[in-house]
Design a protein around this motif. Sequence first.
Motif, PDB file in Angstrom:
ATOM      1  N   LEU A   6      46.866 -41.466 -24.745  1.00 31.55           N
ATOM      2  CA  LEU A   6      47.086 -40.711 -23.512  1.00 31.55           C
ATOM      3  C   LEU A   6      45.884 -40.810 -22.574  1.00 31.55           C
ATOM      4  O   LEU A   6      46.048 -40.933 -21.360  1.00 31.55           O
ATOM      5  N   ALA A   7      44.692 -40.740 -23.126  1.00 29.62           N
ATOM      6  CA  ALA A   7      43.485 -40.842 -22.295  1.00 29.62           C
ATOM      7  C   ALA A   7      43.435 -42.189 -21.583  1.00 29.62           C
ATOM      8  O   ALA A   7      43.072 -42.267 -20.409  1.00 29.62           O
ATOM      9  N   LYS A   8      43.796 -43.251 -22.283  1.00 30.97           N
ATOM     10  CA  LYS A   8      43.786 -44.578 -21.667  1.00 30.97           C
ATOM     11  C   LYS A   8      44.885 -44.707 -20.617  1.00 30.97           C
ATOM     12  O   LYS A   8      44.683 -45.316 -19.573  1.00 30.97           O
ATOM     13  N   LYS A   9      46.026 -44.122 -20.902  1.00 28.42           N
ATOM     14  CA  LYS A   9      47.163 -44.232 -19.986  1.00 28.42           C
ATOM     15  C   LYS A   9      47.006 -43.342 -18.758  1.00 28.42           C
ATOM     16  O   LYS A   9      47.209 -43.777 -17.636  1.00 28.42           O
ATOM     17  N   GLU A  10      46.622 -42.089 -18.974  1.00 24.89           N
ATOM     18  CA  GLU A  10      46.575 -41.105 -17.891  1.00 24.89           C
ATOM     19  C   GLU A  10      45.231 -41.039 -17.172  1.00 24.89           C
ATOM     20  O   GLU A  10      45.160 -40.548 -16.062  1.00 24.89           O
ATOM     21  N   ASN A  11      44.154 -41.484 -17.824  1.00 26.29           N
ATOM     22  CA  ASN A  11      42.809 -41.435 -17.265  1.00 26.29           C
ATOM     23  C   ASN A  11      42.509 -40.067 -16.652  1.00 26.29           C
ATOM     24  O   ASN A  11      42.329 -39.940 -15.449  1.00 26.29           O
ATOM     25  N   PRO A  12      42.438 -39.024 -17.497  1.00 24.51           N
ATOM     26  CA  PRO A  12      42.240 -37.659 -16.982  1.00 24.51           C
ATOM     27  C   PRO A  12      40.845 -37.462 -16.399  1.00 24.51           C
ATOM     28  O   PRO A  12      39.933 -38.249 -16.638  1.00 24.51           O
ATOM     29  N   ASP A  13      40.696 -36.377 -15.648  1.00 24.50           N
ATOM     30  CA  ASP A  13      39.400 -36.050 -15.059  1.00 24.50           C
ATOM     31  C   ASP A  13      38.427 -35.524 -16.106  1.00 24.50           C
ATOM     32  O   ASP A  13      37.219 -35.661 -15.959  1.00 24.50           O
ATOM     33  N   ILE A  14      38.965 -34.881 -17.148  1.00 28.52           N
ATOM     34  CA  ILE A  14      38.138 -34.313 -18.207  1.00 28.52           C
ATOM     35  C   ILE A  14      38.987 -34.206 -19.475  1.00 28.52           C
ATOM     36  O   ILE A  14      40.208 -34.109 -19.392  1.00 28.52           O
ATOM     37  N   ILE A  15      38.327 -34.214 -20.627  1.00 28.68           N
ATOM     38  CA  ILE A  15      39.022 -34.062 -21.901  1.00 28.68           C
ATOM     39  C   ILE A  15      38.439 -32.866 -22.642  1.00 28.68           C
ATOM     40  O   ILE A  15      37.226 -32.774 -22.814  1.00 28.68           O
ATOM     41  N   LEU A  16      39.314 -31.952 -23.057  1.00 28.71           N
ATOM     42  CA  LEU A  16      38.953 -30.835 -23.921  1.00 28.71           C
ATOM     43  C   LEU A  16      39.588 -31.126 -25.265  1.00 28.71           C
ATOM     44  O   LEU A  16      40.787 -31.378 -25.337  1.00 28.71           O
ATOM     45  N   SER A  17      38.810 -31.083 -26.326  1.00 23.53           N
ATOM     46  CA  SER A  17      39.345 -31.413 -27.636  1.00 23.53           C
ATOM     47  C   SER A  17      38.760 -30.509 -28.706  1.00 23.53           C
ATOM     48  O   SER A  17      37.570 -30.207 -28.690  1.00 23.53           O
ATOM     49  N   ASP A  18      39.607 -30.120 -29.629  1.00 22.18           N
ATOM     50  CA  ASP A  18      39.137 -29.412 -30.811  1.00 22.18           C
ATOM     51  C   ASP A  18      38.565 -30.455 -31.759  1.00 22.18           C
ATOM     52  O   ASP A  18      38.965 -31.621 -31.714  1.00 22.18           O
ATOM     53  N   ILE A  19      37.642 -30.075 -32.595  1.00 24.70           N
ATOM     54  CA  ILE A  19      37.115 -31.021 -33.580  1.00 24.70           C
ATOM     55  C   ILE A  19      38.117 -31.210 -34.712  1.00 24.70           C
ATOM     56  O   ILE A  19      38.351 -32.319 -35.170  1.00 24.70           O
ATOM     57  N   LEU A  20      38.742 -30.123 -35.129  1.00 22.30           N
ATOM     58  CA  LEU A  20      39.658 -30.188 -36.262  1.00 22.30           C
ATOM     59  C   LEU A  20      41.069 -30.523 -35.773  1.00 22.30           C
ATOM     60  O   LEU A  20      41.782 -29.671 -35.253  1.00 22.30           O
ATOM     61  N   MET A  21      41.452 -31.786 -35.935  1.00 18.84           N
ATOM     62  CA  MET A  21      42.779 -32.258 -35.538  1.00 18.84           C
ATOM     63  C   MET A  21      43.315 -33.175 -36.631  1.00 18.84           C
ATOM     64  O   MET A  21      42.546 -33.768 -37.380  1.00 18.84           O
ATOM     65  N   PRO A  22      44.647 -33.323 -36.704  1.00 18.00           N
ATOM     66  CA  PRO A  22      45.214 -34.267 -37.666  1.00 18.00           C
ATOM     67  C   PRO A  22      44.967 -35.708 -37.208  1.00 18.00           C
ATOM     68  O   PRO A  22      44.685 -35.947 -36.036  1.00 18.00           O
ATOM     69  N   GLU A  23      45.067 -36.642 -38.101  1.00 14.18           N
ATOM     70  CA  GLU A  23      44.903 -38.076 -37.868  1.00 14.18           C
ATOM     71  C   GLU A  23      43.463 -38.470 -37.528  1.00 14.18           C
ATOM     72  O   GLU A  23      42.832 -39.194 -38.248  1.00 14.18           O
TER      73      GLU A  23
END
Length: 173
Positions: A6-23
Amino acid sequence: MIALELAKKENPDIILSDILMPEMDGKQLCQQIKQDMQTCHIPFIMITALTSEINQMEGLAVGSDDYIVKPFSPEILKIKIKNALKSRSLISRHQTTLSAMKPEEVTVEDKDTAFLLDVIEYIKANVSEPDLKVDDLSQNSGMSRTPFFKKIKSLTGMTPNDFIRNIRLNQAA
């Protein structure tokens, strides 16, 4: 993996991410975002319940712009997001101005600067070409038009056409 795609496709202005995620955990995601030329300019903020100093250092060491521990104030998060976007814009414009004037004197410190220097050099090499287009620049950079447009706009505050015009004016001067 979905977040990276999604980041590559949408090229967002900012990314918020939790550390604990699946995969893929947030640190791995951040590292991959910051190593990819198409996404390395995107500010990345980690949000997590992991409060230890070691976790914070690891999160920041992989390239995260900020590390916010849960629970957090939504108002503080909004301010941090606003500041991250503003700082990125100011830094990028400053780098662009310096590199547009004399790119041979700029020391390449990160992928964004290297990217801009490559684009500037390509424009300068083709400055006399009246049909130089954004598509030519994006192809030379190995990016499709939309991510290229967003990256140039994010790093310089200018559209690619305005950026080309600016470099041509500097060359003419």
